[in-house]
Design an enzyme around this catalytic site. Structure first.
Site, PDB file in Angstrom:
ATOM      1  N   HIS A  84       0.968   2.006   3.195  1.00  0.00           N
ATOM      2  CA  HIS A  84       2.289   2.636   3.137  1.00  0.00           C
ATOM      3  C   HIS A  84       2.601   3.459   4.469  1.00  0.00           C
ATOM      4  CE1 HIS A  84       2.544   1.119  -0.802  1.00  0.00           C
ATOM      5  NE2 HIS A  84       1.116   1.307  -0.915  1.00  0.00           N
TER       6      HIS A  84
ATOM      7  N   HIS B 172      -5.517   0.928   0.136  1.00  0.00           N
ATOM      8  CA  HIS B 172      -4.649   1.536  -1.087  1.00  0.00           C
ATOM      9  C   HIS B 172      -5.037   2.165  -2.189  1.00  0.00           C
ATOM     10  CE1 HIS B 172      -1.021  -1.068   0.404  1.00  0.00           C
ATOM     11  NE2 HIS B 172      -2.073  -1.681   0.833  1.00  0.00           N
TER      12      HIS B 172
ATOM     13  N   GLU C 274       0.035   8.456  -2.162  1.00  0.00           N
ATOM     14  CA  GLU C 274      -0.679   7.351  -1.791  1.00  0.00           C
ATOM     15  C   GLU C 274      -0.839   7.364  -0.284  1.00  0.00           C
ATOM     16  OE1 GLU C 274       0.024   3.252  -3.342  1.00  0.00           O
ATOM     17  OE2 GLU C 274      -1.439   2.518  -2.162  1.00  0.00           O
TER      18      GLU C 274
ATOM     19  N   GLU D 114      -8.390  -1.257  -3.220  1.00  0.00           N
ATOM     20  CA  GLU D 114      -7.755  -0.273  -4.031  1.00  0.00           C
ATOM     21  C   GLU D 114      -8.731   0.820  -4.537  1.00  0.00           C
ATOM     22  OE1 GLU D 114      -4.458   0.059  -4.866  1.00  0.00           O
ATOM     23  OE2 GLU D 114      -3.640  -1.979  -5.096  1.00  0.00           O
TER      24      GLU D 114
END
Ligand code: ZN
Length: 267
Positions: A91, A161, A107, A227
């Protein structure tokens, strides 16, 4: 006679007076001369000081030029490093990623911190060079991330992430994704990272999973997506915001990548 004498003595007095004036003028001249010399000397001292300052400035300049040279050599050395890893903090910019319940924890900020830490740690390895897809809060498209990896011909891509649970808040833990569609060592890379992090820190092990993430599919080398934890769980958010925890996660990812290099690339 007496007058004469008087005259004489007054002449003598005049002479003395003139002598006194001469002496005063002489003294003033001497004082002025000394003052002048002092000023000159001071001027000279200042001039010498200026020269010295300039010399120092020049040597500072020279040393900063040397620094540039050192940096240049380091870059050159990096070119000769054997393995190139692309670290991809997820992101950025308008794309905030998952937003925590507090509405201010994004995030994109935590992935950048963890990504920068991994890059820092990996760069210290003498045979590994790192490319980072973003080192600031800016938007980079998924296609551009994969394109960067392909153009730079990196050996592996590690995307970072944080997770989000739709319609719930109880999910916690760590999972690493690869994609089955690619016939390469992506699974091995995912497995090393998953195993290393879970051996480093106390976190729920959700295992290695396969999914069709764009950045994984479009990159032509082993690629995984880590993640690191759930932003939708308030307890896990506290941990994920903690710098020490971020550093532990980064250490786990780094050691996982290094083990992967040792076991899959040094053959
Ligand atoms: Zn994400």
């Amino acid at each position: 006679m007496a007058r004469r004498r008087n005259n004489r003595s007054s002449r003598r007095n005049k002479k003395r007076k003139i002598n006194k004036i001469k002496l005063s003028v002489l003294i003033i001249i001497i004082i002025l001369f000394i003052a002048g010399t002092f000023k000159l000397t001071q001027g000279a001292i200042l001039a010498i000081q200026n020269i010295n300052d300039n010399k120092q400035k020049t040597s500072v300049k020279e040393s900063s030029e040397n620094d540039n040279e050192t940096l240049q050599t380091e870059v050159d050395k990096n070119i000769n490093k054997k393995y190139t890893i692309l670290i991809d903090p997820g992101h950025g910019g308008n794309d905030k990623g998952t937003i925590a319940n507090d509405k201010v924890t994004f995030e994109k900020d935590i992935t950048l911190k963890i990504g920068a830490l991994v890059a820092q740690k990996l760069t210290k390895q003498k045979d590994v060079q790192v490319i980072i897809s973003r080192n600031e809060d800016k938007y980079v498209s998924l296609a551009d991330r994969a394109k960067l990896a392909n153009e730079q011909n990196v050996d592996a891509l590690v995307s970072i992430h944080l997770n989000g649970q739709t319609g719930g808040s109880d999910a916690t833990g760590l999972e690493v994704y690869y994609t089955k569609e690619k016939d390469d060592d992506s699974y091995e890379l995912a497995k090393q990272i998953q195993e290393t992090i879970t051996s480093y820190i106390d976190v729920r092990d959700r295992g290695v999973k396969s999914d069709r993430f764009q950045v994984l599919l479009q990159s032509k080398m082993p690629a995984v997506l880590v993640e690191c934890g759930f932003l939708t769980n308030n307890e896990e958010v506290k941990k994920l915001k903690d710098e020490e925890y971020q550093n532990d996660l980064a250490e786990g990812i780094t050691q996982g990548i290094l083990t992967y290099i040792d076991e899959n690339m040094k053959k």
